[in-house]
Scaffold this active site. Structure first.
Site, PDB file in Angstrom:
ATOM      1  CD  GLU A   1      -6.697  -1.882   3.623  1.00  0.00           C
ATOM      2  OE1 GLU A   1      -7.203  -2.791   4.382  1.00  0.00           O
ATOM      3  OE2 GLU A   1      -6.013  -1.604   2.705  1.00  0.00           O
TER       4      GLU A   1
ATOM      5  CD  GLU B   1       1.274   7.343  -1.231  1.00  0.00           C
ATOM      6  OE1 GLU B   1       0.545   6.726  -0.535  1.00  0.00           O
ATOM      7  OE2 GLU B   1       1.927   6.460  -2.182  1.00  0.00           O
TER       8      GLU B   1
ATOM      9  CB  CYS C   1      -3.770   5.911  -5.879  1.00  0.00           C
ATOM     10  SG  CYS C   1      -4.399   7.161  -4.515  1.00  0.00           S
TER      11      CYS C   1
ATOM     12  CB  CYS D   1      -1.636   9.757  -3.258  1.00  0.00           C
ATOM     13  SG  CYS D   1      -2.477   9.066  -1.875  1.00  0.00           S
TER      14      CYS D   1
ATOM     15  CB  CYS E   1      -3.282   6.252   0.008  1.00  0.00           C
ATOM     16  SG  CYS E   1      -4.133   5.514  -0.854  1.00  0.00           S
TER      17      CYS E   1
ATOM     18  CG  ASN F   1      -1.950   1.320   3.647  1.00  0.00           C
ATOM     19  OD1 ASN F   1      -0.717   1.096   4.504  1.00  0.00           O
ATOM     20  ND2 ASN F   1      -2.460   0.245   3.227  1.00  0.00           N
TER      21      ASN F   1
HETATM   22  N1  THU Z   1      -2.368   2.566  -0.893  1.00  0.00           N
HETATM   23  C1  THU Z   1      -1.648   3.582  -0.355  1.00  0.00           C
HETATM   24  O1  THU Z   1      -1.328   3.701   0.716  1.00  0.00           O
HETATM   25  N2  THU Z   1      -0.938   4.236  -1.273  1.00  0.00           N
HETATM   26  C2  THU Z   1      -1.215   4.322  -2.700  1.00  0.00           C
HETATM   27  O2  THU Z   1      -0.785   5.149  -3.459  1.00  0.00           O
HETATM   28  C3  THU Z   1      -1.854   3.085  -3.239  1.00  0.00           C
HETATM   29  C4  THU Z   1      -2.636   2.410  -2.474  1.00  0.00           C
HETATM   30  C5  THU Z   1      -2.979   1.722  -0.009  1.00  0.00           C
HETATM   31  C6  THU Z   1      -4.675   1.775   0.084  1.00  0.00           C
HETATM   32  C7  THU Z   1      -5.054   0.475   0.517  1.00  0.00           C
HETATM   33  O3  THU Z   1      -5.182   0.355   1.790  1.00  0.00           O
HETATM   34  C8  THU Z   1      -4.041  -0.551  -0.013  1.00  0.00           C
HETATM   35  O4  THU Z   1      -2.851   0.411  -0.508  1.00  0.00           O
HETATM   36  C9  THU Z   1      -4.424  -1.202  -1.383  1.00  0.00           C
HETATM   37  O5  THU Z   1      -4.956  -0.409  -2.291  1.00  0.00           O
END
Ligand code: THU
Length: 134
Positions: A46, A57, A88, A91, A55, A44
């Site tokens: 941000e 994935e 999520c 994804c 994310c 991920n």
């Molecule tokens: N996140 C992912 O990388 N994958 C997911 O499927 C769920 C959320 C990350 C996004 C964000 O940087 C952090 O987790 C908190 O939501």
């Protein structure tokens, strides 16, 4: 667990260390297996304007597609948590676009904590077929 699954989990675990998550502190690593046996890692990333966050994935999927891969069989997702976290909705939708039957392997430092077919996690997706494209 197969050798390739071990490699997937190791990739997901190691790439989670590269996650850029200064806002949530929640690091995620993903490793995607293409149908020709290649592994693509993603973490991920941000963004101060939170909606720009990608994310793990989707990060793995985008790298794989950019490298010319379109078919995938497994994805491993690693989080440094007690309970595993599923992908999520965004994804899940993007995975459905390329791999509606993909196996999703969830892992934590304790090992594999869940195995699902994408259809279990996203039973009623919106997909290319809804646009008459499959
Ligand atoms: N996140 C992912 O990388 N994958 C997911 O499927 C769920 C959320 C990350 C996004 C964000 O940087 C952090 O987790 C908190 O939501």
């Amino acid at each position: 667990m197969t050798d390739i699954e071990e490699k997937l989990l190791e990739t997901a675990r190691s790439v989670s260390g590269n996650a850029y998550a200064p806002y949530s502190q929640f690091k995620v690593g993903a490793a995607l297996l293409s149908d020709d046996g290649r592994i693509y890692g993603g973490c991920n990333v941000e963004c101060a304007s939170y909606g720009g966050t990608i994310c793990a994935e989707r990060s793995a999927l985008l790298q794989a597609v950019a490298d010319g891969r379109r078919k995938f069989t497994k994805i491993a997702i690693f989080t440094e948590t007690e309970c595993s976290t599923p992908p999520c909705g965004l994804c899940l939708q993007l995975l459905h676009e390329f791999a509606p039957d993909i196996e999703v392997i969830l892992a934590t430092p304790q090992g594999v904590s869940g195995r699902f077919n994408l259809k279990e996690l996203l039973p009623y997706p919106f997909g290319p077929e809804d646009l008459g494209k499959r």
